[in-house]
Motif scaffolding. Structure first.
Motif, PDB file in Angstrom:
ATOM      1  N   CYS B  75       6.540  -4.866  12.986  1.00 26.91           N
ATOM      2  CA  CYS B  75       6.801  -3.934  11.891  1.00 26.91           C
ATOM      3  C   CYS B  75       5.972  -4.391  10.697  1.00 26.91           C
ATOM      4  CB  CYS B  75       8.293  -3.840  11.565  1.00 26.91           C
ATOM      5  SG  CYS B  75       9.016  -5.363  10.961  1.00 26.91           S
ATOM      6  N   ARG B  76       6.093  -3.675   9.576  1.00 23.16           N
ATOM      7  CA  ARG B  76       5.242  -3.995   8.435  1.00 23.16           C
ATOM      8  C   ARG B  76       6.044  -4.717   7.360  1.00 23.16           C
ATOM      9  NH1 ARG B  76       0.463  -0.833  10.107  1.00 23.16           N
ATOM     10  NH2 ARG B  76      -0.500  -1.137   8.085  1.00 23.16           N
ATOM     11  N   SER B  77       7.023  -5.494   7.791  1.00 27.46           N
ATOM     12  CA  SER B  77       7.836  -6.310   6.884  1.00 27.46           C
ATOM     13  C   SER B  77       6.986  -7.091   5.885  1.00 27.46           C
ATOM     14  CB  SER B  77       8.630  -7.315   7.723  1.00 27.46           C
ATOM     15  OG  SER B  77       9.165  -8.340   6.909  1.00 27.46           O
ATOM     16  N   PRO B  78       7.343  -7.076   4.597  1.00 30.49           N
ATOM     17  CA  PRO B  78       6.618  -7.920   3.635  1.00 30.49           C
ATOM     18  C   PRO B  78       6.924  -9.404   3.798  1.00 30.49           C
ATOM     19  CG  PRO B  78       8.382  -6.687   2.544  1.00 30.49           C
ATOM     20  CD  PRO B  78       8.347  -6.204   3.967  1.00 30.49           C
ATOM     21  N   SER B  79       8.062  -9.731   4.386  1.00 29.69           N
ATOM     22  CA  SER B  79       8.332 -11.133   4.731  1.00 29.69           C
ATOM     23  C   SER B  79       7.713 -11.385   6.091  1.00 29.69           C
ATOM     24  CB  SER B  79       9.843 -11.403   4.798  1.00 29.69           C
ATOM     25  OG  SER B  79      10.404 -11.340   3.521  1.00 29.69           O
ATOM     26  N   ARG B  80       6.764 -12.321   6.157  1.00 24.88           N
ATOM     27  CA  ARG B  80       6.073 -12.648   7.399  1.00 24.88           C
ATOM     28  C   ARG B  80       5.385 -13.987   7.199  1.00 24.88           C
ATOM     29  NH1 ARG B  80       4.489  -7.766   8.826  1.00 24.88           N
ATOM     30  NH2 ARG B  80       2.996  -8.529  10.346  1.00 24.88           N
ATOM     31  N   PRO B  81       4.948 -14.645   8.272  1.00 26.17           N
ATOM     32  CA  PRO B  81       4.404 -16.007   8.115  1.00 26.17           C
ATOM     33  C   PRO B  81       3.260 -16.098   7.100  1.00 26.17           C
ATOM     34  CG  PRO B  81       4.909 -15.597  10.414  1.00 26.17           C
ATOM     35  CD  PRO B  81       5.133 -14.292   9.704  1.00 26.17           C
ATOM     36  N   ASN B  82       2.353 -15.122   7.128  1.00 25.57           N
ATOM     37  CA  ASN B  82       1.331 -15.030   6.083  1.00 25.57           C
ATOM     38  C   ASN B  82       1.545 -13.706   5.358  1.00 25.57           C
ATOM     39  OD1 ASN B  82      -0.348 -17.444   6.567  1.00 25.57           O
ATOM     40  ND2 ASN B  82      -0.666 -16.500   8.573  1.00 25.57           N
ATOM     41  N   PRO B  83       1.936 -13.758   4.076  1.00 29.23           N
ATOM     42  CA  PRO B  83       2.316 -12.533   3.375  1.00 29.23           C
ATOM     43  C   PRO B  83       1.104 -11.696   2.950  1.00 29.23           C
ATOM     44  CG  PRO B  83       2.579 -14.414   1.909  1.00 29.23           C
ATOM     45  CD  PRO B  83       2.174 -14.967   3.261  1.00 29.23           C
ATOM     46  N   ILE B  84       0.451 -11.128   3.971  1.00 27.91           N
ATOM     47  CA  ILE B  84      -0.721 -10.291   3.745  1.00 27.91           C
ATOM     48  C   ILE B  84      -0.314  -8.836   3.937  1.00 27.91           C
ATOM     49  CG2 ILE B  84      -3.050  -9.686   4.536  1.00 27.91           C
ATOM     50  CD1 ILE B  84      -3.335 -12.624   5.490  1.00 27.91           C
ATOM     51  N   GLY B  85      -0.512  -8.024   2.922  1.00 29.91           N
ATOM     52  CA  GLY B  85      -0.274  -6.589   3.016  1.00 29.91           C
ATOM     53  C   GLY B  85      -1.556  -5.881   3.395  1.00 29.91           C
ATOM     54  N   LEU B  86      -1.418  -4.791   4.168  1.00 27.49           N
ATOM     55  CA  LEU B  86      -2.590  -4.015   4.593  1.00 27.49           C
ATOM     56  C   LEU B  86      -2.293  -2.545   4.336  1.00 27.49           C
ATOM     57  CD1 LEU B  86      -4.401  -4.279   8.037  1.00 27.49           C
ATOM     58  CD2 LEU B  86      -3.863  -2.094   7.002  1.00 27.49           C
ATOM     59  N   THR B  87      -3.146  -1.901   3.562  1.00 25.24           N
ATOM     60  CA  THR B  87      -2.948  -0.483   3.273  1.00 25.24           C
ATOM     61  C   THR B  87      -4.282   0.251   3.352  1.00 25.24           C
ATOM     62  OG1 THR B  87      -1.245  -1.151   1.679  1.00 25.24           O
ATOM     63  CG2 THR B  87      -1.915   1.168   1.662  1.00 25.24           C
ATOM     64  N   VAL B  88      -4.278   1.365   4.071  1.00 21.75           N
ATOM     65  CA  VAL B  88      -5.441   2.247   4.064  1.00 21.75           C
ATOM     66  C   VAL B  88      -5.285   3.180   2.864  1.00 21.75           C
ATOM     67  CG1 VAL B  88      -6.759   3.972   5.312  1.00 21.75           C
ATOM     68  CG2 VAL B  88      -5.604   2.138   6.576  1.00 21.75           C
ATOM     69  N   VAL B  89      -6.305   3.223   2.019  1.00 20.74           N
ATOM     70  CA  VAL B  89      -6.223   4.041   0.797  1.00 20.74           C
ATOM     71  C   VAL B  89      -7.413   4.995   0.735  1.00 20.74           C
ATOM     72  CG1 VAL B  89      -5.090   2.103  -0.397  1.00 20.74           C
ATOM     73  CG2 VAL B  89      -7.548   2.503  -0.751  1.00 20.74           C
ATOM     74  N   GLY B  90      -7.225   6.073  -0.002  1.00 23.41           N
ATOM     75  CA  GLY B  90      -8.318   6.991  -0.284  1.00 23.41           C
ATOM     76  C   GLY B  90      -9.002   6.574  -1.580  1.00 23.41           C
ATOM     77  N   LEU B  91     -10.319   6.536  -1.543  1.00 22.54           N
ATOM     78  CA  LEU B  91     -11.084   6.170  -2.743  1.00 22.54           C
ATOM     79  C   LEU B  91     -11.415   7.441  -3.519  1.00 22.54           C
ATOM     80  CD1 LEU B  91     -12.675   4.132  -4.496  1.00 22.54           C
ATOM     81  CD2 LEU B  91     -14.613   4.438  -2.919  1.00 22.54           C
ATOM     82  N   GLU B  92     -10.939   7.530  -4.751  1.00 25.21           N
ATOM     83  CA  GLU B  92     -11.150   8.755  -5.534  1.00 25.21           C
ATOM     84  C   GLU B  92     -12.332   8.655  -6.477  1.00 25.21           C
ATOM     85  OE1 GLU B  92      -7.352   9.733  -7.244  1.00 25.21           O
ATOM     86  OE2 GLU B  92      -6.665  10.528  -5.298  1.00 25.21           O
ATOM     87  N   ALA B  93     -12.561   7.475  -7.020  1.00 34.00           N
ATOM     88  CA  ALA B  93     -13.696   7.315  -7.938  1.00 34.00           C
ATOM     89  C   ALA B  93     -14.027   5.839  -8.077  1.00 34.00           C
ATOM     90  CB  ALA B  93     -13.350   7.896  -9.306  1.00 34.00           C
ATOM     91  N   TYR B  94     -15.282   5.577  -8.409  1.00 30.99           N
ATOM     92  CA  TYR B  94     -15.727   4.206  -8.663  1.00 30.99           C
ATOM     93  C   TYR B  94     -16.298   4.180 -10.071  1.00 30.99           C
ATOM     94  CZ  TYR B  94     -18.831   0.078  -8.344  1.00 30.99           C
ATOM     95  OH  TYR B  94     -19.484  -1.107  -8.571  1.00 30.99           O
ATOM     96  N   GLU B  95     -15.609   3.475 -10.952  1.00 25.60           N
ATOM     97  CA  GLU B  95     -16.099   3.301 -12.320  1.00 25.60           C
ATOM     98  C   GLU B  95     -16.821   1.960 -12.363  1.00 25.60           C
ATOM     99  OE1 GLU B  95     -12.743   3.784 -14.919  1.00 25.60           O
ATOM    100  OE2 GLU B  95     -12.594   5.933 -14.502  1.00 25.60           O
ATOM    101  N   LYS B  96     -18.134   2.062 -12.200  1.00 25.50           N
ATOM    102  CA  LYS B  96     -18.943   0.867 -11.966  1.00 25.50           C
ATOM    103  C   LYS B  96     -18.886  -0.147 -13.121  1.00 25.50           C
ATOM    104  CE  LYS B  96     -23.600  -0.360 -10.429  1.00 25.50           C
ATOM    105  NZ  LYS B  96     -24.930   0.150 -10.025  1.00 25.50           N
ATOM    106  N   GLU B  97     -18.950   0.348 -14.328  1.00 24.91           N
ATOM    107  CA  GLU B  97     -18.998  -0.579 -15.468  1.00 24.91           C
ATOM    108  C   GLU B  97     -17.717  -1.398 -15.578  1.00 24.91           C
ATOM    109  OE1 GLU B  97     -21.793  -1.224 -17.131  1.00 24.91           O
ATOM    110  OE2 GLU B  97     -22.568   0.152 -15.594  1.00 24.91           O
TER     111      GLU B  97
END
Lengths: 145, 145
Positions: B75-97
């Motif tokens: 499952c995607r429990s936040p409690s786990r041996p290495n507390p690494i979260g993984l999320t696929v996100v949509g990129l809406e904009a890149y503000e380079k500066e």
């Protein structure tokens, strides 16, 4: 803000002539409860041979050895600030007594430390209508013939 | 085999009333080259509030607070041996500066350290014909209305 975190191996990749497996360390066996109900897993692994100051300082590469120069956050370069590999794999069998997950394939060497296993859940992980630059559009799925 | 690895933050999550963003630390700006060509990213983040000996020892939970008891690798429990979260996100904009990636959403708090960004590549990341246990089959996509 804390500026470093510690990751521990929870298992390793075992490759033989016949099979590719994840062997989970005995201490984490309990974390596999119900794994047999899932067809696909997201495996996070440590890219051991790129865990050097020099490799972790690489910010730009040419993906697949071709132009254009790209940031390591815009390709799957093994040289990156945190050498974490991510592979979606198919789970073929779970040999419970051996803490062994037999998987279809993985782009990690024999002996590679595994740091996390997550179930692949289409609602959040399977995206349609993805836009890619043209230098990645000819990539073949590892599951295609 | 080495038994611990070091992870460093490469940025953090910024949430305001208007937007959700990843702010990338100035030192890693170069790693974003070409990011504007991608519609979706895989974000790895550090689940700071579960980085304790006690939380990292949790091996089984009830996902979404319901039966059945499941291993944290199933499952995607936040409690786990290495507390690494993984999320696929949509990129809406890149503000380079500003080294800012404006994203559609993420299940991480404001201020959460980001440890890696990878492009979402359908050939390897988008899986069809996934089998799930019935307690996950009613999960809604975060992109559905």
């Amino acid at each position: 803000m804390q500026n470093r975190f510690v990751v521990i191996p929870i298992g390793y990749i075992e490759k033989t002539e016949e099979t590719t497996s994840i062997i989970v360390h005995e201490a984490y066996k309990g974390a596999l409860l119900n794994i047999e109900f899932f067809s696909h897993l997201i495996v996070l692994w440590w890219i051991t041979d790129r865990d050097s100051t020099e490799n972790r300082a690489v910010l730009q590469v040419r993906p697949r050895g071709r132009p254009p120069l790209s940031g390591v956050f815009t390709c799957r370069s093994p040289s990156r600030p945190n050498p974490i590999g991510l592979t979606v794999v198919g789970l073929e069998a779970y040999e419970k007594e051996a803490n062994r997950l037999i998987i279809d394939r993985i782009d990690a060497f024999h002996g590679t430390p595994v740091i996390d296993i997550k179930p692949y859940i289409p609602a959040s992980d399977s995206i349609r209508n993805v836009v890619l630059p043209d230098w990645f559009e000819d990539l073949k799925s590892p599951w295609d013939p």
